[in-house]
Design a protein around this motif. Structure first.
Motif, PDB file in Angstrom:
ATOM      1  N   PHE A   1       0.833  -1.202   0.000  1.00 47.17           N
ATOM      2  CA  PHE A   1       0.000   0.000   0.000  1.00 47.17           C
ATOM      3  C   PHE A   1       0.867   1.252   0.000  1.00 47.17           C
ATOM      4  O   PHE A   1       1.898   1.311   0.671  1.00 47.17           O
ATOM      5  CB  PHE A   1      -0.948   0.002   1.201  1.00 47.17           C
ATOM      6  CG  PHE A   1      -1.921  -1.141   1.180  1.00 47.17           C
ATOM      7  CD1 PHE A   1      -2.705  -1.378   0.054  1.00 47.17           C
ATOM      8  CD2 PHE A   1      -2.043  -1.998   2.264  1.00 47.17           C
ATOM      9  CE1 PHE A   1      -3.598  -2.439   0.023  1.00 47.17           C
ATOM     10  CE2 PHE A   1      -2.935  -3.062   2.231  1.00 47.17           C
ATOM     11  CZ  PHE A   1      -3.712  -3.282   1.105  1.00 47.17           C
ATOM     12  N   LEU A   2       0.424   2.241  -0.737  1.00 49.91           N
ATOM     13  CA  LEU A   2       1.191   3.470  -0.912  1.00 49.91           C
ATOM     14  C   LEU A   2       1.313   4.209   0.418  1.00 49.91           C
ATOM     15  O   LEU A   2       0.326   4.420   1.123  1.00 49.91           O
ATOM     16  CB  LEU A   2       0.489   4.346  -1.954  1.00 49.91           C
ATOM     17  CG  LEU A   2       1.250   5.577  -2.457  1.00 49.91           C
ATOM     18  CD1 LEU A   2       2.646   5.218  -2.931  1.00 49.91           C
ATOM     19  CD2 LEU A   2       0.460   6.228  -3.589  1.00 49.91           C
ATOM     20  N   SER A   3       2.543   4.600   0.744  1.00 56.20           N
ATOM     21  CA  SER A   3       2.799   5.177   2.053  1.00 56.20           C
ATOM     22  C   SER A   3       3.299   6.622   1.964  1.00 56.20           C
ATOM     23  O   SER A   3       2.973   7.449   2.813  1.00 56.20           O
ATOM     24  CB  SER A   3       3.810   4.279   2.764  1.00 56.20           C
ATOM     25  OG  SER A   3       4.608   4.974   3.647  1.00 56.20           O
ATOM     26  N   ASP A   4       4.107   6.931   0.939  1.00 56.15           N
ATOM     27  CA  ASP A   4       4.626   8.290   0.819  1.00 56.15           C
ATOM     28  C   ASP A   4       5.123   8.496  -0.607  1.00 56.15           C
ATOM     29  O   ASP A   4       5.354   7.523  -1.333  1.00 56.15           O
ATOM     30  CB  ASP A   4       5.771   8.532   1.816  1.00 56.15           C
ATOM     31  CG  ASP A   4       5.887   9.999   2.203  1.00 56.15           C
ATOM     32  OD1 ASP A   4       5.044  10.472   2.994  1.00 56.15           O
ATOM     33  OD2 ASP A   4       6.800  10.687   1.703  1.00 56.15           O
ATOM     34  N   ASP A   5       5.239   9.756  -0.997  1.00 54.52           N
ATOM     35  CA  ASP A   5       5.787  10.043  -2.327  1.00 54.52           C
ATOM     36  C   ASP A   5       6.626  11.301  -2.252  1.00 54.52           C
ATOM     37  O   ASP A   5       6.623  12.012  -1.251  1.00 54.52           O
ATOM     38  CB  ASP A   5       4.670  10.181  -3.371  1.00 54.52           C
ATOM     39  CG  ASP A   5       3.823  11.437  -3.178  1.00 54.52           C
ATOM     40  OD1 ASP A   5       3.900  12.063  -2.092  1.00 54.52           O
ATOM     41  OD2 ASP A   5       3.070  11.796  -4.101  1.00 54.52           O
ATOM     42  N   GLY A   6       7.387  11.543  -3.314  1.00 52.27           N
ATOM     43  CA  GLY A   6       8.212  12.740  -3.352  1.00 52.27           C
ATOM     44  C   GLY A   6       9.280  12.625  -4.427  1.00 52.27           C
ATOM     45  O   GLY A   6       9.459  11.574  -5.029  1.00 52.27           O
ATOM     46  N   VAL A   7       9.951  13.757  -4.631  1.00 50.55           N
ATOM     47  CA  VAL A   7      10.975  13.812  -5.672  1.00 50.55           C
ATOM     48  C   VAL A   7      12.343  13.528  -5.057  1.00 50.55           C
ATOM     49  O   VAL A   7      12.693  14.091  -4.021  1.00 50.55           O
ATOM     50  CB  VAL A   7      10.967  15.199  -6.350  1.00 50.55           C
ATOM     51  CG1 VAL A   7      12.162  15.340  -7.287  1.00 50.55           C
ATOM     52  CG2 VAL A   7       9.659  15.401  -7.102  1.00 50.55           C
ATOM     53  N   VAL A   8      13.102  12.627  -5.722  1.00 44.57           N
ATOM     54  CA  VAL A   8      14.448  12.280  -5.272  1.00 44.57           C
ATOM     55  C   VAL A   8      15.451  12.959  -6.191  1.00 44.57           C
ATOM     56  O   VAL A   8      15.267  12.976  -7.415  1.00 44.57           O
ATOM     57  CB  VAL A   8      14.644  10.749  -5.306  1.00 44.57           C
ATOM     58  CG1 VAL A   8      16.072  10.372  -4.899  1.00 44.57           C
ATOM     59  CG2 VAL A   8      13.624  10.084  -4.385  1.00 44.57           C
ATOM     60  N   ALA A   9      16.515  13.532  -5.603  1.00 43.67           N
ATOM     61  CA  ALA A   9      17.560  14.170  -6.400  1.00 43.67           C
ATOM     62  C   ALA A   9      18.882  13.450  -6.143  1.00 43.67           C
ATOM     63  O   ALA A   9      19.199  13.133  -4.990  1.00 43.67           O
ATOM     64  CB  ALA A   9      17.685  15.647  -6.028  1.00 43.67           C
ATOM     65  N   ARG A  10      19.594  13.160  -7.211  1.00 47.96           N
ATOM     66  CA  ARG A  10      20.928  12.560  -7.034  1.00 47.96           C
ATOM     67  C   ARG A  10      21.918  13.701  -6.850  1.00 47.96           C
ATOM     68  O   ARG A  10      22.115  14.521  -7.764  1.00 47.96           O
ATOM     69  CB  ARG A  10      21.287  11.726  -8.273  1.00 47.96           C
ATOM     70  CG  ARG A  10      22.668  11.049  -8.209  1.00 47.96           C
ATOM     71  CD  ARG A  10      22.559   9.685  -7.590  1.00 47.96           C
ATOM     72  NE  ARG A  10      23.828   8.956  -7.572  1.00 47.96           N
ATOM     73  CZ  ARG A  10      24.111   7.925  -8.365  1.00 47.96           C
ATOM     74  NH1 ARG A  10      23.254   7.537  -9.286  1.00 47.96           N
ATOM     75  NH2 ARG A  10      25.250   7.274  -8.235  1.00 47.96           N
ATOM     76  N   ILE A  11      22.573  13.754  -5.683  1.00 49.92           N
ATOM     77  CA  ILE A  11      23.436  14.883  -5.361  1.00 49.92           C
ATOM     78  C   ILE A  11      24.860  14.629  -5.866  1.00 49.92           C
ATOM     79  O   ILE A  11      25.470  15.485  -6.492  1.00 49.92           O
ATOM     80  CB  ILE A  11      23.440  15.159  -3.837  1.00 49.92           C
ATOM     81  CG1 ILE A  11      22.006  15.367  -3.343  1.00 49.92           C
ATOM     82  CG2 ILE A  11      24.327  16.358  -3.503  1.00 49.92           C
ATOM     83  CD1 ILE A  11      21.255  16.521  -3.982  1.00 49.92           C
ATOM     84  N   ASP A  12      25.391  13.443  -5.533  1.00 47.23           N
ATOM     85  CA  ASP A  12      26.688  13.075  -6.091  1.00 47.23           C
ATOM     86  C   ASP A  12      26.737  11.557  -6.194  1.00 47.23           C
ATOM     87  O   ASP A  12      25.698  10.900  -6.028  1.00 47.23           O
ATOM     88  CB  ASP A  12      27.865  13.653  -5.270  1.00 47.23           C
ATOM     89  CG  ASP A  12      27.863  13.168  -3.825  1.00 47.23           C
ATOM     90  OD1 ASP A  12      27.456  12.006  -3.573  1.00 47.23           O
ATOM     91  OD2 ASP A  12      28.251  13.945  -2.941  1.00 47.23           O
TER      92      ASP A  12
END
Ligand SMILES: [Zn+2]
Lengths: 107, 992
Positions: B702-713
């Motif tokens: 079941f869906l729990s959270d969402d958001g945008v991920v950024a690759r920093i290095d």
């Protein structure tokens, strides 16, 4: 309000510093596992009256998860140990057997 | 009549007169009085009316066990009902009123219940619930509501403050009698850190009243010396007026210290609630005397024998001029002797035992007191006060042998140890035949964390009564040591008497009160037994025995003895009811402590909070965060403000404080592998400098959270979570890293509060940033779903090209300490472009117009990503991720699942929140079937009509279909299933 000693930082932590994480030593079943295995992993819990192994996190302290062996009936704590293990330490099992001769063991 | 004697009174200060009022009547007492002592000194025998029958009631006891003498104390912000006069210290200016009567204490209409008492038997409430059916609502409930309830509810805000404190000790000794003092001395001398608390303002308990001799001196001298010794010891903390309310797991004890109840308004906190953690608890809590069950034992003037003695010795108050003593034990003779020696009359001691031969009866006889053995009270005579007793044989059925005039009756049915602290956390009791009492079974104590005894009892709480035994028991409980020598009169055996006389007919049993406060009589318990209530716990609830504010301190043992007799079962087999905290009521203010009004709960505020407040933002709580909902201008409604903010963002540029957005850094050689397990899609192959939207599920899928991920290095990712989810998701990450994949090299850090994050949103967003200047924010250098570090207007900034609105959008993170200054710079730079701030409601409308889901709106813990048409964000290649196995369960693949759609009414109106789509037929519970529901619904200012998202059976396969939905009021509307993306379906506007 239980007192459990965090095996990482040594603090005798009060229940309000901890979050509970349910039964310890569950084996994760992922893709490829049978319906029965997955059901047991997700939903089947021992809930014994007596010796029980539980997950606790020292959430408002060092943040570490640890495991505790305690009696759910008398609240006696037999010991706590780090979470990075798949079974309780042998010396703890011996200690519990000495105190609870009727206990059937973890298996 | 009750009166103050001209001499004596060990606790009163006759040079400190105090004036107080009772029901508006001015009365006088002395410093050191309890309110009860002062009322008796003013001959106020009648102090209240009983709960059910409104019978006249007087003071019965002298301590915490008092069931009757409860009053409304104080006025206005210091008004508090149900205060026990026996534990209230008198102060000058005290005001109180009696309770539970109408229109007046002397003349109470409710007393009609008394004459109708045969219609109000045990289980009255339950019976009236059942039949006749109409009667509860129209007949009984209005009557019960009018007459029930002790005291009045306070109406004003509490004028006092309360504080809470933590403390730790090796040994907590509860009770300041000789047992507690001796236990504290013994433990303190052994080097333990000791807390000693006493619920009253005075020390010494019964011994100082009863005249025991300890180490050759009067008990009082020994008590004073012991207290002085303890006060000088650095390892001892002493608190009087401090009641141990309850003992809990592993030595946690809640103690209520009544700091300023007796000095109201002096600036100190009224109570201090101690959260004490004790290595071990010694309960030296004494014993409580039991009433005897004879007809009329509730008439004002009938009191416990020891209480009569307390009032005489401590406060020089005589409960009556002529006091009849009735007993089944030797201890009550102390009362007869004390009264006689004070010059008062004791017409007779009625002893239910066939013969008595102890030292105390002998002394009483030597003083010329008439002692009648094998005798009982057939009936107390009088109404609002005792006028006499009728005497009968205990062995008989109540035939009157003689009548004697008296104005008080002192009764003693033996003693019950106060075992509450022992029992609260699981200590077991055993029945002691010799004393007819439940006493702690020392072989089965409550267990501490180390498996040892958590609570020990000392003295009378253990069930021992003579001073020598008490001191020996207390010494042993505290670890052993020298026991002070003590003498008091040797006592003969007591004899249990549960009903007086033994063969009393029902007419008498209906007038024998067990529970004074809840009006439960011997006949009620017997009726319950006849009606099949064989369990003591059931009988308690059926009859309400022991369920009042005194929790049956006087009534429990007598009640269960009557039940056992009715069931022809031995008392230990019937057992006791459960003892639960608090020992005596704790006022809610003490439990709340300082956590009220502004500091009721901690609040989280963003670095820009003060600006929002200055702009008159309407704030709403989001978790513990305070976020602007909208920024209404003069004359604007909230709705109008939201519409303006949305339109301006779509046409010009908007500014959003997004600092609450969760930000978690995940770093390490195995961070990519870890994120691939955490998210449903692949994060390990995200290029440095890029962003990707991701979903997290729980193990059930079941869906729990969402958001945008950024690759920093190379080995660092930054995961954005929902505002409410950052702590939960961080804990979730740590759980898996510590408990499942502990050999993976990954570190996480929740940096949510380290950064202020500000979204600049709208077609003119780029112009605003270019005006600030410093870094290239062009489409070519910084395209959609990428990020870059640089400076903007001199601020070090990390700029993400991500959008939750469908517009050209930059989310800019700066160090939290610079958040406000950067916001101010943006506001200044944006002025010429018509920039306006927008709040959380605008954010919601903007995302709904774009069909973006919101965790908690479109999800409720039973929704998988596939239900929300988010299958594109689920990797098909990955062998495993959290939730993958759960999502493989067959029923989650059912075509019947409710799936995300857009919804519109046919007339453009807004679908009300909570609307459901009914389906034909009924389910197994006889409820209407349903086929969908609304999850988000708004008026779209951009489109000028209502828009909604919802979950509907079959989902988008039913595009274009019109279905019926019901409003909460039951009316219906026609709703069309449409694409959930209402605005800019191709997503062109965010990608410029
Ligand atoms: Zn720790």
């Amino acid at each position: 309000m239980l007192l459990l000693e965090c095996p990482y930082c040594g603090v005798k932590a009060e229940e309000t510093e901890l979050t509970a994480g349910g039964e310890a030593h569950l084996k994760r079943f992922g893709p490829g596992s049978s319906g029965e295995e997955f059901e047991a992993y997700m939903f089947a819990r021992k809930n014994p009256k007596g010796v029980h192994f539980e997950r606790w996190r020292h959430a408002y302290g060092c943040g570490k998860w640890f495991l505790a062996a305690r009696c759910t009936a008398t609240l006696e704590v037999f010991g706590t140990y780090p979470a990075q293990t798949t079974e309780p330490p042998a010396d703890l099992v011996e200690k519990i057997k000495a105190k609870r001769p009727d206990w059937k063991g973890t298996k | 009549m009750s009166t103050r004697l001209s001499k004596g009174g060990r606790l009163i200060d006759r040079t400190a007169p105090q004036e107080f009022t009772f029901n508006g009547k001015r009365m006088r007492g002395f410093g050191g009085d309890t309110l009860a002592a002062a009322l008796l000194a003013n001959d106020q025998m009648l102090v209240g009316r009983s709960f059910k029958y409104h019978r006249p009631r007087g003071i019965v006891a002298s301590g915490a066990e008092e069931p009757n003498a409860l009053v409304n104390m104080g006025e206005g912000g210091r008004f508090e009902p149900n205060q026990r006069t026996t534990t209230t210290e008198l102060f000058d200016g005290l005001t109180c009123t009696s309770q539970n009567h109408w229109p007046s204490l002397e003349f109470d209409v409710g007393v009609v219940n008394n004459y109708a008492s045969r219609f109000l038997p045990a289980g009255f409430y339950y019976k009236t619930f059942i039949h006749p059916r109409f009667a509860w609502k129209h007949v009984f409930e209005p009557i019960v509501r009018q007459s029930a309830g002790l005291g009045k509810v306070p109406k004003d805000r509490d004028a006092d403050r309360y504080e809470q404190a933590y403390a730790f000790c090796d040994i907590l000794v509860v009770g300041g009698g000789v047992a507690g003092l001796q236990a504290a001395l013994t433990a303190a001398k052994a080097g333990k850190s000791v807390w000693l608390i006493e619920q009253t303002a005075h020390w010494g308990g019964r011994a100082v009243v009863d005249g025991a001799v300890i180490e050759g001196q009067p008990a009082e001298a020994w008590v004073n010396a012991a207290l002085q010794t303890l006060e000088r010891m650095e390892n001892v903390t002493i608190r009087s007026r401090c009641m141990a309310a309850g003992s809990y797991d592993h030595g946690y004890v809640l103690c209520d210290e009544k700091v300023a109840d007796h000095t109201p308004g002096d600036g100190r906190p009224r109570h201090r609630l101690w959260r004490l953690r004790a290595g071990q608890i010694i309960a030296a809590t004494g014993a409580i005397e039991r009433p005897l069950s004879f007809a009329g034992n509730d008439i004002p003037g009938v009191m416990l024998a020891a209480a009569v003695r307390d009032y005489l010795v401590n406060w020089a108050v005589a409960a009556g001029d002529r006091t009849v003593v009735v007993t089944n034990n030797d201890d009550a003779y102390r009362t007869a002797i004390a009264l006689k020696e004070a010059g008062l009359e004791v017409p007779v001691v009625l002893d239910a035992r066939a013969s008595v031969s102890g030292e105390l009866p002998a002394r009483a006889r030597a003083l010329g007191i008439r002692v009648e053995t094998g005798r009982a009270i057939a009936k107390v005579k009088g109404g609002k006060r005792v006028t006499g007793v009728a005497i009968c044989a205990q062995a008989g059925q109540g035939a009157v042998i003689e009548e004697i005039d008296c104005d008080a009756v002192a009764m003693s049915g033996g003693w019950s140890p106060v075992v509450h602290l022992w029992s609260h956390c699981g200590g077991k009791l055993k029945w002691d035949d010799a004393q007819a009492q439940f006493a702690p079974d020392k072989a089965r104590p409550p267990i501490n964390h180390d498996g040892g005894a958590l609570v020990l009892t000392a003295g009378a709480a253990s069930g021992v009564l003579s001073t020598a035994d008490v001191l020996a028991d207390a010494t042993e409980a505290a670890g052993g040591g020298a026991v002070p020598a003590a003498q008091d009169a040797a006592e003969g055996a007591m004899e249990p008497v549960w009903v007086m006389p033994q063969g009393a007919p029902v007419a008498l049993r209906m007038k024998m009160w067990l529970d004074y406060q809840n009006d439960v009589k011997v006949s009620d318990v017997q009726l319950a037994a006849r009606e099949g209530y064989t369990s003591v716990e059931h009988t308690k609830r059926y009859t309400t025995l022991g369920m009042a504010t005194d929790q049956g301190k006087l009534s429990n043992i007598n009640g269960l003895a009557v039940l056992a007799d009715s069931l022809s079962a031995p008392i230990p087999q019937v057992g006791t009811t459960t003892f639960r905290p608090p020992y005596t009521p704790v006022t809610i203010g003490a439990l709340a402590g300082e956590a009220r009004v502004d500091i009721f709960q901690p609040l989280r505020r963003t670095p820009i909070h003060d600006w929002h407040v200055a702009q008159n933002a309407y704030l709403e709580p989001v978790g513990l965060w305070q976020r602007p909902y909208c920024y209404p201008r003069a004359g604007e409604t909230h709705e109008q403000a939201v519409h303006r903010e949305v339109k301006n963002t779509r046409s010009n540029v908007g500014l959003l404080d997004a600092s609450t957005l969760g930000k978690i850094i995940v770093k390490g050689p195995d961070a990519g592998k870890f994120l691939d397990m955490l998210y449903t899609n692949v994060m390990s192959n995200l290029a440095v400098g890029k962003c990707r939207y991701g979903l997290m599920c729980n193990e059930q899928g079941f869906l729990s959270d969402d958001g945008v991920v950024a690759r920093i290095d190379e080995d660092t990712w930054l995961c954005h979570t929902t505002s409410g989810g950052s702590d939960r998701i961080h804990a979730w990450m740590e759980d898996w890293l510590q408990c499942e994949w502990w050999d993976w090299q990954v570190y996480t850090a929740n940096v949510t509060e380290q950064y202020a994050q500000i979204a600049v949103v709208g077609p003119k967003a780029r112009q605003v940033l270019e005006k600030l200047g410093g870094m290239d924010v062009s489409k070519e250098t910084l395209p959609f779903m990428q990020w870059a570090d640089g400076t903007l207007g001199g601020f070090n900034a990390r700029v993400y090209r991500i959008s939750f609105s469908g517009e050209l959008s930059y989310e800019i993170a700066v160090p939290a300490s610079e958040g406000r200054a950067f916001w101010d710079a943006l506001v200044a730079a944006g002025a010429e472009f018509g920039m306006m701030p927008y709040g959380t409601e605008g954010l919601h409308v903007l995302r709904a117009e774009k069909g973006f889901i919101m965790i908690g709106d479109e999800t409720d813990g039973t929704v998988i990503p596939q239900d929300l048409n988010l299958g594109w964000a689920i990797s098909k290649k990955k062998a495993d991720y959290l939730g993958k196995r759960g999502q493989e369960r067959p029923y989650l693949a059912s075509p019947d699942r409710w799936k995300l759609v857009g919804l519109e009414t046919l007339d453009g109106s807004v679908i009300p929140d909570g609307s459901y789509a009914p389906a034909p037929g009924m389910n197994a519970n006889g409820q209407r079937n349903t086929q969908g529901r609304v999850t988000s619904t708004y008026f779209s200012p951009t489109l000028g009509k209502g828009i909604a998202m919802g979950l509907v059976k079959g989902g988008l396969s039913r595009l274009g279909e019109t279905i019926e939905m019901t409003r909460l009021d039951g009316s219906t509307m026609q709703v069309k299933i449409v694409d959930p993306v209402f605005y800019d379906k191709e997503g062109e506007k965010q990608n410029v």
